[in-house]
Design a protein around this motif. Structure first.
Motif, PDB file in Angstrom:
ATOM      1  N   UNK A 286       0.813  -1.218   0.000  1.00  0.00           N
ATOM      2  CA  UNK A 286       0.000   0.000   0.000  1.00  0.00           C
ATOM      3  C   UNK A 286       0.843   1.263   0.000  1.00  0.00           C
ATOM      4  N   UNK A 287       1.961   1.248   0.693  1.00  0.00           N
ATOM      5  CA  UNK A 287       2.762   2.463   0.839  1.00  0.00           C
ATOM      6  C   UNK A 287       4.228   2.092   0.972  1.00  0.00           C
ATOM      7  N   UNK A 326       3.368   4.827  -7.363  1.00  0.00           N
ATOM      8  CA  UNK A 326       3.938   6.036  -6.768  1.00  0.00           C
ATOM      9  C   UNK A 326       5.441   6.011  -7.018  1.00  0.00           C
ATOM     10  N   UNK A 327       6.066   7.180  -7.121  1.00  0.00           N
ATOM     11  CA  UNK A 327       7.494   7.266  -7.424  1.00  0.00           C
ATOM     12  C   UNK A 327       8.307   6.507  -6.389  1.00  0.00           C
ATOM     13  N   UNK A 328       9.232   5.692  -6.865  1.00  0.00           N
ATOM     14  CA  UNK A 328      10.104   4.926  -5.988  1.00  0.00           C
ATOM     15  C   UNK A 328      11.053   5.879  -5.256  1.00  0.00           C
ATOM     16  N   UNK A 329      10.951   5.964  -3.922  1.00  0.00           N
ATOM     17  CA  UNK A 329      11.760   6.945  -3.180  1.00  0.00           C
ATOM     18  C   UNK A 329      13.252   6.649  -3.189  1.00  0.00           C
ATOM     19  N   UNK A 330      13.629   5.399  -3.474  1.00  0.00           N
ATOM     20  CA  UNK A 330      15.056   5.063  -3.454  1.00  0.00           C
ATOM     21  C   UNK A 330      15.758   5.351  -4.772  1.00  0.00           C
ATOM     22  N   UNK A 344      17.607  15.970   9.040  1.00  0.00           N
ATOM     23  CA  UNK A 344      16.703  15.861  10.185  1.00  0.00           C
ATOM     24  C   UNK A 344      15.715  14.725   9.941  1.00  0.00           C
ATOM     25  N   UNK A 345      15.493  13.903  10.941  1.00  0.00           N
ATOM     26  CA  UNK A 345      14.567  12.784  10.823  1.00  0.00           C
ATOM     27  C   UNK A 345      13.818  12.546  12.119  1.00  0.00           C
ATOM     28  N   UNK A 359      13.675   9.391   7.276  1.00  0.00           N
ATOM     29  CA  UNK A 359      14.267  10.565   6.631  1.00  0.00           C
ATOM     30  C   UNK A 359      13.358  11.164   5.570  1.00  0.00           C
ATOM     31  N   UNK A 360      12.407  10.365   5.066  1.00  0.00           N
ATOM     32  CA  UNK A 360      11.489  10.819   4.024  1.00  0.00           C
ATOM     33  C   UNK A 360      10.491   9.715   3.732  1.00  0.00           C
ATOM     34  N   UNK A 361       9.651   9.928   2.714  1.00  0.00           N
ATOM     35  CA  UNK A 361       8.636   8.929   2.361  1.00  0.00           C
ATOM     36  C   UNK A 361       9.295   7.635   1.910  1.00  0.00           C
ATOM     37  N   UNK A 362       9.094   6.586   2.699  1.00  0.00           N
ATOM     38  CA  UNK A 362       9.628   5.270   2.355  1.00  0.00           C
ATOM     39  C   UNK A 362      11.119   5.124   2.583  1.00  0.00           C
ATOM     40  N   UNK A 363      11.762   6.060   3.246  1.00  0.00           N
ATOM     41  CA  UNK A 363      13.206   6.009   3.466  1.00  0.00           C
ATOM     42  C   UNK A 363      13.488   6.039   4.960  1.00  0.00           C
ATOM     43  N   UNK A 364      14.135   5.006   5.438  1.00  0.00           N
ATOM     44  CA  UNK A 364      14.540   4.907   6.835  1.00  0.00           C
ATOM     45  C   UNK A 364      16.023   4.588   6.924  1.00  0.00           C
ATOM     46  N   UNK A 365      16.667   5.118   7.944  1.00  0.00           N
ATOM     47  CA  UNK A 365      18.065   4.822   8.219  1.00  0.00           C
ATOM     48  C   UNK A 365      18.218   4.272   9.626  1.00  0.00           C
ATOM     49  N   UNK A 366      19.356   3.658   9.894  1.00  0.00           N
ATOM     50  CA  UNK A 366      19.603   3.039  11.197  1.00  0.00           C
ATOM     51  C   UNK A 366      20.777   3.728  11.895  1.00  0.00           C
TER      52      UNK A 366
END
Length: 463
Positions: A286-287, A326-330, A344-345, A359-366
């Motif tokens: 879905x997202x 939807x546009x692929x965020x990566x 900023x996240x 960090x943004x739509x569909x983007x996570x960092x560790x």
């Protein structure tokens, strides 16, 4: 006497059909026959009947071979040579028929072999062509004209008596009123009942919208003795839906983009009606973001565009994707988040080994636990908590595995070491010593002195 003999000779010649030629005239020279002569017509040519033992002519052999092509011995002996073999037709049976003739009020079809039947012209939505193949249902046999009475699937019967109704028949019902548990209807002059669960494929709260409407229904129960007639409009809808599903399944393929309507939203995903077929959008499709429930993205009744991910030919299940449109965020992630930059996240979740930051739509960092602070961290929640908005530094970006390494301590000032503290203290200007917190109240020697007897000798102690 001679005259009498001559006369009798002439009569004899006339009776025998012969006549002597007249004297002085040659035979064959008279163009007009004498009066009273009988004209015998020339013989007609005789038609030669083929002999049973003689071989057939080439054209007859070719015609016979064409008619018997593909016919077996059983068909020839059964009198069905050149016609498809089948069992005797029974009432309610579905048969593929071929249109052979049309009239004002009926369409005549061939049912295979010598059997023919007729269908009411009004049952056809469009006028059929001669030679077209149509599916019909056998409703009976008319002894008057020797033809089967047929009907098209899904077409209503005209029923005016209980004897004309049977379970499985399709009838047209007029909804009169709403009653407890459903609606009261009329089929011709016969009263019936449709349960509210059989009015539609979906749940209905109020059946008043069906009043004064005509519905095609299937007879579920017919009991003339009890005057009990139970119908189902839902069966017609499901039958039509199945026909559309089969038609639609033949058209769609993996990768197609279709528009549909969200029918139901559940914890694990959402079902979408694609017009004849239904597919499932899993919550993971879905997202690009992590969501807890599909209702965060879509809702029931919403028009959506989806892409077909997979089709199971055995079960007919269709897997859909909403996020792939939807546009692929990566895409181009390196330019969006270059290594060494500060962004900023928001902390989305914490684990024993670190914290994940959106960090943004569909983007996570560790942020690894070793990158949380300059000192040793035993528990991640002691440094950051879910929902905190923080600044982090990009340490690494892996677009293939969709991973980003972050650091929180890299954005903080590193504390001084002991040596750095000592050097800083030596460089500072001398200041007067601060006054002690506890002031001395006694001035002078202590009471008792230093050489007084401790009294241990009294108890045998040497001190």
């Amino acid at each position: 006497m001679k005259a009498a003999a001559a006369g009798q000779g002439a009569k004899a010649d006339a009776a025998s059909g012969t006549e002597k030629p007249a004297k002085g005239k040659k035979e064959g020279k008279d163009k007009h026959p004498p009066r009273g002569k009988q004209i015998v017509p020339p013989p007609k040519p005789q038609i030669v009947v083929p002999s049973k033992r003689a071989p057939l002519s080439d054209d007859l052999e070719e015609m016979l071979a064409r008619e018997l092509a593909g016919s077996g011995l059983e068909e020839i002996l059964g009198g069905q040579a050149g016609m498809p073999m089948r069992e005797a037709l029974v009432e309610g049976q579905r048969v593929q028929a071929k249109v052979i003739k049309k009239s004002v009020d009926a369409v005549f079809v061939s049912l295979g072999g010598p059997d023919e039947g007729s269908v009411a012209f009004e049952q056809f939505k469009e006028e059929p062509e001669i030679g077209a193949s149509v599916e019909v249902i056998v409703r009976g046999f008319s002894n008057d004209d020797g033809m089967f009475m047929l009907a098209l699937p899904g077409q209503a019967l005209d029923a005016s008596d209980w004897d004309e109704l049977e379970e499985g028949d399709v009838v047209e019902a007029y909804v009169e009123s709403v009653c407890n548990g459903g609606v009261d209807v009329k089929v011709g002059s016969i009263r019936g009942f449709i349960p509210i669960s059989q009015l539609s494929e979906f749940r209905i709260e109020d059946a008043a919208e069906y009043v004064d409407k005509k519905l095609l229904c299937v007879v579920n129960e017919c009991n003339p003795r009890r005057k009990n007639l139970v119908l189902s409009h839902r069966a017609i809808l499901e039958r039509e839906r199945e026909e559309r599903r089969v038609e639609q399944m033949a058209k769609i393929a993996v990768g197609d983009v279709l528009e549909g309507t969200v029918r139901n939203v559940l914890d694990f995903g959402a079902f979408v009606d694609l017009g004849g077929v239904e597919g499932l959008i899993h919550i993971s499709k879905l997202s690009w973001d992590r969501i807890k429930h599909p209702s965060e993205v879509i809702e029931a009744g919403q028009k959506v565009k989806v892409r077909i991910d997979k089709i199971d030919e055995n079960t007919g299940k269709i897997g859909l994707s909403y996020r792939d449109l939807i546009e692929q965020p990566w895409d181009d992630i390196d330019s969006k988040f270059p290594i060494g930059s500060t962004v900023t996240g928001t902390v989305t979740r914490t684990t024993d080994f670190g914290a994940f930051v959106r960090l943004g739509t569909g983007i996570e960092g560790l942020i690894h636990i070793s990158e949380l602070a300059h000192h040793r961290v035993f528990k991640v929640d002691n440094v950051v908590k879910v929902g905190d908005e923080i600044e982090v530094k990009i340490l690494s970006v892996d677009a293939d595995s969709q991973r980003i390494g972050l650091s929180l301590k890299a954005t903080q000032v590193k504390p001084q070491t002991e040596k750095e503290k000592a050097e800083e203290a030596a460089a500072e200007i001398d200041e007067p010593a601060p006054e002690p917190y506890i002031k001395k109240r006694h001035v002078g020697p202590l009471k008792g002195g230093k050489d007084a007897d401790a009294g241990g000798a009294k108890f045998g102690l040497k001190w």
